[in-house]
Design an enzyme around this catalytic site. Structure first.
Site, mmCIF file in Angstrom:
data_model
loop_
_atom_site.group_PDB
_atom_site.id
_atom_site.type_symbol
_atom_site.label_atom_id
_atom_site.label_comp_id
_atom_site.label_asym_id
_atom_site.label_seq_id
_atom_site.Cartn_x
_atom_site.Cartn_y
_atom_site.Cartn_z
ATOM 1 C CG ASN A 155 -21.117 -5.995 15.564
ATOM 2 O OD1 ASN A 155 -20.738 -5.264 16.484
ATOM 3 N ND2 ASN A 155 -20.812 -5.906 14.395
ATOM 4 C CG HIS A 184 -18.639 -3.679 10.592
ATOM 5 N ND1 HIS A 184 -17.549 -4.427 11.344
ATOM 6 C CD2 HIS A 184 -17.991 -3.734 9.398
ATOM 7 C CE1 HIS A 184 -16.333 -5.072 10.456
ATOM 8 N NE2 HIS A 184 -16.908 -3.919 8.801
ATOM 9 C CB SER A 214 -23.511 -0.932 8.957
ATOM 10 O OG SER A 214 -22.450 -0.555 7.289
ATOM 11 C CG ASP A 236 -18.746 -7.752 10.887
ATOM 12 O OD1 ASP A 236 -19.424 -7.561 11.369
ATOM 13 O OD2 ASP A 236 -17.519 -7.916 10.262
HETATM 14 C C1 GAR Z 1 -14.738 1.152 16.496
HETATM 15 O O1 GAR Z 1 -14.620 1.017 15.482
HETATM 16 C C2 GAR Z 1 -15.779 -0.162 16.338
HETATM 17 O O2 GAR Z 1 -16.760 0.546 14.725
HETATM 18 C C3 GAR Z 1 -15.419 -1.323 15.798
HETATM 19 O O3 GAR Z 1 -14.204 -0.927 16.494
HETATM 20 C C4 GAR Z 1 -14.070 0.259 17.026
HETATM 21 C C5 GAR Z 1 -14.494 0.145 18.669
HETATM 22 O O4 GAR Z 1 -13.840 1.528 19.860
HETATM 23 N N1 GAR Z 1 -15.969 -3.037 15.877
HETATM 24 C C6 GAR Z 1 -14.983 -3.353 15.350
HETATM 25 O O5 GAR Z 1 -14.027 -3.675 14.008
HETATM 26 C C7 GAR Z 1 -16.380 -5.136 14.498
HETATM 27 N N2 GAR Z 1 -15.446 -5.807 13.978
HETATM 28 P P1 GAR Z 1 -14.387 1.923 20.529
HETATM 29 O O6 GAR Z 1 -13.851 0.502 21.932
HETATM 30 O O7 GAR Z 1 -13.867 2.950 20.965
HETATM 31 O O8 GAR Z 1 -15.614 1.862 20.928
#
Ligand code: GAR
Length: 192
Positions: free
Chosen positions: A112, A114, A141, A150
Site C-alpha cells: 500500500n 500511504h 510510505s 497502516d
Molecule cells: C494518494 O495520496 C494515496 O497515498 C492516498 O490516496 C491518494 C490517492 O491518489 N491513500 C490513502 O490515503 C490510503 N489510506 P490517487 O487516486 O491519485 O492515486
C-alpha cells in the site's frame, strides 16, 4: 518476494477508489524495460472512481465491487485473482479495509502507499495532521499490508519538507509527486 527471472513478469492487481494517479503511474512503470510487473487487473469499490478510465485507456481488465457484504465480495475477488494468476496486489488510494482472512490469503503480497511518514498519522487526513502539529516534514510510505491498519513493514519512505506557506492542498500535491516515484522504487526493491 521471489527473484525476478528472465522475462517473467509478476501479474499485478491494483485496487483503487478515486483519481487513480498512482494507478496511472504504475501502468507507466509496468511498461518500462526494467519493470518486474505487469498490470492485469484493476479493482475498484465504486464505479465513480475516476481512475477506472485508465482500464479502458490501457486495455486492462477492470472490476467493480460494492464491498457491502465484505465476506462475499472478498470471496469473489479471491476467485478472480486466482483466475488471473495475480501474485501482487498494489493498493493505490483504495479506501476500504480488507479483512484479516483476505490479507492472510495473500500474505506478504499486498502493498500500500500511504501519504504520511508512518508510523505517524495512520488513517485519514494525514497532511492536515502534519500541518496542525507543525511538523517539519510530511511524506509518504510504501508498506506491506497486514491486518492492522497502516502498520505493516515499511518498504520505502520519502520525506517532504513542510514550509510555512503550506496548506494541505499544496502539501498533498508535493507529496503525490513523490508518491509517483516511491511506488515504483518500492516495487523494484521488493523484487530485487
Ligand atoms: C494518494 O495520496 C494515496 O497515498 C492516498 O490516496 C491518494 C490517492 O491518489 N491513500 C490513502 O490515503 C490510503 N489510506 P490517487 O487516486 O491519485 O492515486
Amino acid at each position: 518476494m521471489e527473484k525476478l527471472t528472465g522475462l517473467k513478469k509478476f501479474k499485478t492487481a491494483v485496487f483503487i477508489s478515486g483519481t487513480g494517479s498512482n494507478l496511472k503511474n504504475l501502468i507507466k512503470f509496468s511498461k518500462i524495460k526494467k519493470t518486474p510487473i505487469s498490470i492485469n487487473l484493476i479493482i475498484s469499490n465504486t464505479n465513480k472512481a475516476k481512475g477506472l478510465k485508465y482500464a479502458n485507456q490501457f486495455n486492462i481488465r477492470k472490476k467493480i465491487f460494492n464491498f457491502q457484504n465484505l465476506k462475499n465480495i472478498e470471496k469473489k475477488i479471491l476467485i478472480l485473482l486466482k483466475k488471473e494468476k495475480i501474485s501482487l496486489i498494489c493498493l493505490a488510494g483504495f479506501m476500504r479495509i480488507l479483512s484479516k482472512n483476505f490479507i492472510k490469503k495473500f500474505d506478504g503480497k499486498i502493498i500500500n502507499i500511504h501519504p504520511s511518514l508512518l508510523p505517524k498519522y495512520k488513517g485519514l487526513n494525514t497532511h492536515e495532521k502534519a500541518i496542525k502539529n507543525k511538523d517539519k516534514y510530511g511524506g509518504c510510505s510504501v508498506h506491506y499490508v497486514t491486518s492492522k491498519l497502516d502498520s505493516g513493514k515499511i518498504i520505502l519512505q520519502k520525506k517532504v519538507k513542510i514550509t510555512a506557506k503550506d496548506d494541505f492542498i499544496s502539501l498533498s500535491k508535493r507529496v503525490l509527486k513523490e508518491e509517483h516515484k516511491l511506488y515504483p522504487a518500492a516495487i523494484l526493491k521488493i523484487f530485487n
